[in-house]
Design a protein around this motif. Structure first.
Motif, PDB file in Angstrom:
ATOM      1  N   ILE A  83      54.612  92.012  42.682  1.00 34.90           N
ATOM      2  CA  ILE A  83      53.516  91.046  42.548  1.00 34.90           C
ATOM      3  C   ILE A  83      53.066  90.817  43.985  1.00 34.90           C
ATOM      4  N   ALA A  95      47.526  87.116  37.383  1.00 36.36           N
ATOM      5  CA  ALA A  95      48.357  86.333  36.432  1.00 36.36           C
ATOM      6  C   ALA A  95      48.129  84.823  36.570  1.00 36.36           C
ATOM      7  N   THR A 126      54.411  78.814  41.488  1.00 33.10           N
ATOM      8  CA  THR A 126      54.324  79.333  40.116  1.00 33.10           C
ATOM      9  C   THR A 126      54.495  78.141  39.170  1.00 33.10           C
TER      10      THR A 126
HETATM   11  C1  SIN Z   1      53.915  86.619  37.242  1.00 39.42           C
HETATM   12  O1  SIN Z   1      53.254  86.265  36.262  1.00 39.42           O
HETATM   13  O2  SIN Z   1      54.908  87.321  37.135  1.00 39.42           O
HETATM   14  C2  SIN Z   1      53.460  86.215  38.629  1.00 39.42           C
HETATM   15  C3  SIN Z   1      53.833  84.825  38.987  1.00 39.42           C
HETATM   16  C4  SIN Z   1      53.419  84.494  40.393  1.00 39.42           C
HETATM   17  O3  SIN Z   1      52.800  85.324  41.079  1.00 39.42           O
HETATM   18  O4  SIN Z   1      53.696  83.371  40.828  1.00 39.42           O
END
Ligand code: SIN
Length: 279
Positions: A83, A95, A126
Motif C-alpha cells: 500500500i 482505499a 486508518t
Molecule cells: C487498506 O485498505 O488496506 C489500506 C489502509 C490504509 O492505507 O490505511
C-alpha cells in the motif's frame, strides 16, 4: 511471555505489548492474541522490527496466506502487497472508501495484516468502524428489516475497466497500480448480517462500494437501504482512528470491522506491506 492488551478507549482497537513478532510465537501467545482479536477486532503491535518473512509467518498463525485478487504482489513475494503513495502524488487516496477486504470473494479473507514500512510524520491514519456495535445500536425495526437479507457483492465499481481505479489519469503518477479486469464484474452473495464464529456477536457484513445490491429488491430500494445502513455503519461513535507509528504491525478482523484509508500526509511517502488472512 505474557502480553499486555490496552484497549484504545474508542469503538474498537487495542495495543498489544510484550511480544517479539520477529521470533516464532508459542501456542499460548497465539491463543492470547486470538482472544484479544475477537474482543477488540483491531490489534496493533508497536516497536516491532519485522521482515517480510516475519509478516508471512505471523499471518499464518491466524489462517492461510492467499493471493490478492486485484493487487500485484511486491517483487519476490506471492502474498505481500504494497500500500504505497508517493510524497508528491495527487491521485485519489487508495482505499479511502469504507470496505471489508475482498468481500466479493466466495470465502473472503477473515482478516488483514498491515506492516508500516515508511510512515509519514502526520496523517495517513486508518479508520475502523465496529460493525458489531453498528448492528447493536441500530433501531430494532432496522435490525429486523435487514437480518434475513442477502447482499450482492462485486468489485465492479472499483477494479473493472469502468470502475474507480479503471481509468487512471495518464498525467497523474500513482504508486498503486491495481489490476483492472473484467473479472471484477463477477458477483457473489453473502448474508447482510453475519454472526462472528468466535465472539458470537452479530455484525453488518459489507458496505456500499463492494455491496452493489440486495437479492429480491429492485435497484432503487436496495440503494436506499444500503445508504440508510451506511449511515449507521459509519457513525462516529462506532469508529476507531488508528494512528501509525514506525515499526508497527496491525491486524484487523474483516468480519467485525470496515476500514478506510485517510490522507493528510502530502509531501511524505507512505509505504505499508499487507497480507490477507484467508479461511
Ligand atoms: C487498506 O485498505 O488496506 C489500506 C489502509 C490504509 O492505507 O490505511
Amino acid at each position: 511471555m505474557s502480553i499486555t492488551v490496552t484497549p484504545s478507549g474508542q469503538a474498537c482497537g487495542a495495543q498489544v505489548l510484550g511480544l517479539d513478532l520477529s521470533k516464532p510465537l508459542t501456542t499460548g501467545e497465539v491463543a492470547d492474541i486470538k482472544k484479544a482479536w475477537a474482543e477488540h477486532h483491531v490489534l496493533s503491535f508497536p516497536d516491532q522490527q519485522l521482515t517480510d518473512d516475519d509478516l508471512e509467518r505471523f499471518t499464518q498463525y491466524f489462517g492461510k496466506l492467499g493471493d490478492d485478487p486485484f493487487l500485484r504482489p511486491i517483487e519476490g513475494r506471492r502474498y505481500i502487497a504494497a500500500i504505497a503513495r508517493f510524497a508528491d502524488e495527487t491521485s485519489p487516496i487508495f482505499a479511502e472508501s469504507w470496505h471489508s477486504d475482498w468481500s466479493f470473494k466466495a470465502r473472503p479473507p477473515i482478516g488483514t495484516c498491515l506492516l508500516g514500512v515508511t510512515i509519514p510524520p502526520k496523517g495517513g491514519d486508518t479508520l475502523f468502524a465496529n460493525q458489531h456495535l453498528a448492528y447493536e445500536r441500530m433501531p430494532e425495526s432496522l435490525q429486523r428489516r435487514v437480518e434475513k437479507l442477502t447482499a450482492v457483492h462485486s468489485a465492479v465499481l472499483a477494479y473493472s475497466p469502468d470502475g474507480l481505479y479503471g481509468k487512471p489519469d495518464p498525467g497523474v503518477k500513482s504508486a498503486m497500480q491495481p489490476i483492472i479486469s473484467d473479472e471484477a464484474r463477477k458477483t457473489q452473495t453473502h448474508p447482510l448480517v453475519i454472526t462472528h464464529p468466535v465472539n458470537g456477536r452479530k455484525a453488518i457484513f459489507g458496505c456500499m462500494g463492494y455491496t452493489i445490491g440486495i437479492e429480491g429488491m429492485d435497484e432503487v430500494a436496495a440503494e436506499e437501504l444500503l445508504r440508510e445502513l451506511h449511515a449507521w455503519q459509519t457513525k462516529e461513535e462506532c469508529v476507531y482512528r488508528h494512528q501509525w507509528q514506525p515499526n508497527m504491525l496491525i491486524m484487523w478482523d474483516n468480519r467485525s470491522v470496515l476500514h478506510a484509508a485517510t490522507g493528510g500526509f502530502e509531501g511524505y511517502d507512505r509505504l505499508l506491506h499487507r497480507t490477507t488472512i484467508w479461511p
